[in-house]
Design a protein around this motif. Structure first.
Motif, mmCIF file in Angstrom:
data_model
loop_
_atom_site.group_PDB
_atom_site.id
_atom_site.type_symbol
_atom_site.label_atom_id
_atom_site.label_comp_id
_atom_site.label_asym_id
_atom_site.label_seq_id
_atom_site.Cartn_x
_atom_site.Cartn_y
_atom_site.Cartn_z
ATOM 1 N N SER A 201 0.714 -1.173 0.038
ATOM 2 C CA SER A 201 0.081 0.025 0.010
ATOM 3 C C SER A 201 0.915 1.275 -0.032
ATOM 4 C CB SER A 201 -0.974 -0.083 1.369
ATOM 5 O OG SER A 201 -1.474 1.267 1.318
ATOM 6 N N SER A 202 0.784 2.257 -0.918
ATOM 7 C CA SER A 202 1.432 3.449 -0.810
ATOM 8 C C SER A 202 0.528 4.583 -1.334
ATOM 9 C CB SER A 202 2.481 3.361 -1.951
ATOM 10 O OG SER A 202 3.212 4.454 -2.255
ATOM 11 N N GLY A 203 0.256 5.507 -0.293
ATOM 12 C CA GLY A 203 -0.910 6.461 -0.442
ATOM 13 C C GLY A 203 -2.140 5.974 -0.615
ATOM 14 N N ASN A 204 -2.892 6.531 -1.975
ATOM 15 C CA ASN A 204 -4.082 5.861 -2.431
ATOM 16 C C ASN A 204 -3.928 4.865 -3.485
ATOM 17 O OD1 ASN A 204 -5.596 8.009 -0.563
ATOM 18 N ND2 ASN A 204 -5.285 9.318 -2.196
ATOM 19 N N GLN A 205 -2.901 4.108 -3.490
ATOM 20 C CA GLN A 205 -2.566 3.260 -4.445
ATOM 21 C C GLN A 205 -2.272 1.883 -3.639
ATOM 22 O OE1 GLN A 205 -3.233 3.606 -7.799
ATOM 23 N NE2 GLN A 205 -3.580 5.906 -7.179
ATOM 24 N N ILE A 206 -2.906 0.843 -4.214
ATOM 25 C CA ILE A 206 -2.442 -0.538 -3.648
ATOM 26 C C ILE A 206 -2.073 -1.593 -4.871
ATOM 27 C CG2 ILE A 206 -3.524 -0.533 -1.448
ATOM 28 C CD1 ILE A 206 -5.758 -2.311 -2.836
ATOM 29 N N SER A 207 -1.179 -2.422 -4.819
ATOM 30 C CA SER A 207 -0.994 -3.189 -5.947
ATOM 31 C C SER A 207 0.115 -4.638 -5.344
ATOM 32 C CB SER A 207 0.111 -2.402 -6.995
ATOM 33 O OG SER A 207 1.220 -1.948 -6.457
ATOM 34 N N GLY A 208 0.216 -5.511 -6.317
ATOM 35 C CA GLY A 208 0.741 -6.842 -5.976
ATOM 36 C C GLY A 208 0.583 -7.749 -7.029
ATOM 37 N N THR A 209 0.733 -8.973 -6.677
ATOM 38 C CA THR A 209 0.548 -10.234 -7.454
ATOM 39 C C THR A 209 -0.366 -11.153 -6.714
ATOM 40 O OG1 THR A 209 2.602 -11.285 -6.188
ATOM 41 C CG2 THR A 209 3.065 -9.727 -8.048
ATOM 42 N N TRP A 210 -0.802 -12.067 -7.606
ATOM 43 C CA TRP A 210 -1.413 -13.080 -7.083
ATOM 44 C C TRP A 210 -1.349 -14.695 -7.808
ATOM 45 C CZ3 TRP A 210 -4.307 -16.007 -10.866
ATOM 46 C CH2 TRP A 210 -4.456 -15.370 -12.031
ATOM 47 N N GLN A 211 -1.631 -15.613 -7.222
ATOM 48 C CA GLN A 211 -1.437 -17.006 -7.699
ATOM 49 C C GLN A 211 -2.324 -17.897 -7.134
ATOM 50 O OE1 GLN A 211 1.800 -15.434 -6.542
ATOM 51 N NE2 GLN A 211 0.488 -15.641 -4.373
ATOM 52 N N ASN A 212 -3.014 -18.900 -8.024
ATOM 53 C CA ASN A 212 -3.982 -19.746 -7.527
ATOM 54 C C ASN A 212 -3.345 -21.151 -7.735
ATOM 55 O OD1 ASN A 212 -3.962 -20.654 -10.223
ATOM 56 N ND2 ASN A 212 -5.894 -19.279 -10.684
ATOM 57 N N ASP A 213 -4.089 -22.164 -7.234
ATOM 58 C CA ASP A 213 -3.804 -23.741 -7.127
ATOM 59 C C ASP A 213 -3.310 -24.365 -8.584
ATOM 60 O OD1 ASP A 213 -3.713 -23.172 -4.605
ATOM 61 O OD2 ASP A 213 -6.057 -24.124 -4.259
ATOM 62 N N PHE A 214 -4.136 -23.637 -9.547
ATOM 63 C CA PHE A 214 -3.724 -24.130 -10.782
ATOM 64 C C PHE A 214 -2.539 -23.700 -11.485
ATOM 65 C CE2 PHE A 214 -8.490 -23.709 -10.133
ATOM 66 C CZ PHE A 214 -8.951 -25.089 -10.286
ATOM 67 N N GLY A 215 -1.665 -23.198 -10.723
ATOM 68 C CA GLY A 215 -0.466 -22.706 -11.433
ATOM 69 C C GLY A 215 -0.451 -21.435 -12.332
ATOM 70 N N GLU A 216 -1.673 -20.805 -12.059
ATOM 71 C CA GLU A 216 -2.017 -19.400 -12.682
ATOM 72 C C GLU A 216 -1.664 -18.278 -11.766
ATOM 73 O OE1 GLU A 216 -5.820 -20.337 -15.716
ATOM 74 O OE2 GLU A 216 -6.113 -19.730 -13.434
ATOM 75 N N SER A 217 -0.963 -17.167 -12.299
ATOM 76 C CA SER A 217 -0.690 -16.079 -11.593
ATOM 77 C C SER A 217 -0.703 -14.888 -12.326
ATOM 78 C CB SER A 217 0.949 -16.379 -11.244
ATOM 79 O OG SER A 217 1.883 -16.280 -12.324
ATOM 80 N N GLY A 218 -0.473 -13.634 -11.720
ATOM 81 C CA GLY A 218 -0.596 -12.407 -12.315
ATOM 82 C C GLY A 218 -0.232 -10.974 -11.517
ATOM 83 N N SER A 219 -0.733 -10.057 -11.699
ATOM 84 C CA SER A 219 -0.774 -8.945 -10.900
ATOM 85 C C SER A 219 -2.262 -8.113 -10.645
ATOM 86 C CB SER A 219 0.123 -7.759 -11.479
ATOM 87 O OG SER A 219 -0.225 -7.563 -12.808
ATOM 88 N N TRP A 220 -2.197 -7.378 -9.663
ATOM 89 C CA TRP A 220 -3.448 -6.813 -9.217
ATOM 90 C C TRP A 220 -3.005 -5.294 -8.817
ATOM 91 C CZ3 TRP A 220 -3.781 -4.686 -4.383
ATOM 92 C CH2 TRP A 220 -2.907 -5.339 -3.507
ATOM 93 N N SER A 221 -3.982 -4.377 -8.841
ATOM 94 C CA SER A 221 -3.954 -3.021 -8.432
ATOM 95 C C SER A 221 -5.312 -2.385 -8.103
ATOM 96 C CB SER A 221 -3.161 -2.190 -9.450
ATOM 97 O OG SER A 221 -4.039 -2.161 -10.807
ATOM 98 N N GLY A 222 -5.219 -1.504 -7.181
ATOM 99 C CA GLY A 222 -6.297 -0.537 -7.196
ATOM 100 C C GLY A 222 -6.152 0.947 -6.647
#
Length: 226
Positions: A201-222
């Motif tokens: 979390s930085s100021g009014n922004q949040i961001s990071g990465t994700w992964q699931n049990d199927f081996g899929e992954s990616g990024s997220w932000s808000g």
């Protein structure tokens, strides 16, 4: 020459002011909730809307009124109720309406487990709302965002102190799924059904990465919207 520099300075200031106004209204860092309602069903509840994107603010007699403001895709609507609420008493299915649109709000006598159900918003089938209680000394912050990578979709969360509570939905999905996490300092960690996410979390922004049990992954932000 002096006139040239004066015009240049004025032009720079005008551009700066325009850029600031284009960034949208400033967000308050002062809680609306009153101290006398911190441990009751009364007070302020803030949250996020998914079924499109938006935020909600529910006022349970924090200022003597029962109302809700739902903002969807930048369009704001006020919801009211003909029902009443009693201090320190659980509420089950308090119905807020705006024309033919409506939703029910429930909460325990001490402000715990706030939930929104029976959502009927025109043009937004299968909508979901997630809310948390705000406290007089702890601001509820609402972030609207998305995730991408091997899968993509919407990712919205509410943060109150160390609690990160939210909802997400894949672009090809019908139903939303819950996300639950914690915020320690500026570090976010959490889980969703079949996966995990982490970020900062930085100021009014949040961001990071994700992964699931199927081996899929990616990024997220808000971005914080309320």
């Amino acid at each position: 020459m002096k006139r040239f520099f004066l015009l240049l300075i004025l032009g720079t200031l005008a551009f700066s002011c325009s850029s600031d106004s284009d960034s949208g209204p400033a967000l308050s860092d002062t809680p609306l909730a009153k101290v006398e309602f911190d441990n009751s069903n009364f007070g302020i509840y803030k949250g996020v809307f998914l079924g499109s994107s938006g935020t909600v603010l529910i006022n349970i007699n924090n200022d003597g009124t029962l109302s809700a403001i739902l903002n969807i895709d930048g369009s704001s609507s006020t919801y009211t109720t003909t029902e009443t609420a009693t201090l320190n008493s659980a509420m089950v299915g308090l119905t807020f309406t705006n024309g033919s649109n409506s939703f029910d709000f429930s909460v325990t006598e001490n402000g715990g487990d706030p939930t929104v159900s029976n959502i009927n918003i025109s043009g937004h089938p299968n909508a979901t709302i997630k809310v948390l209680k705000e406290f007089h000394n702890v601001l509820a912050k609402c972030y609207v965002g998305s995730f991408s990578g091997d899968d993509s979709g919407l990712f919205h969360v509410v943060i109150v102190d160390a609690v990160v509570d939210g909802i997400a939905k894949s672009d090809d999905g019908v139903s939303a799924f819950n996300t639950d996490g914690t915020l320690i300092g500026t570090s976010i960690t959490g889980v969703f059904e079949g996966g995990t996410f982490s970020g900062t979390s930085s100021g009014n922004q949040i961001s990071g990465t994700w992964q699931n049990d199927f081996g899929e992954s990616g990024s997220w932000s808000g971005t914080r919207k309320l």
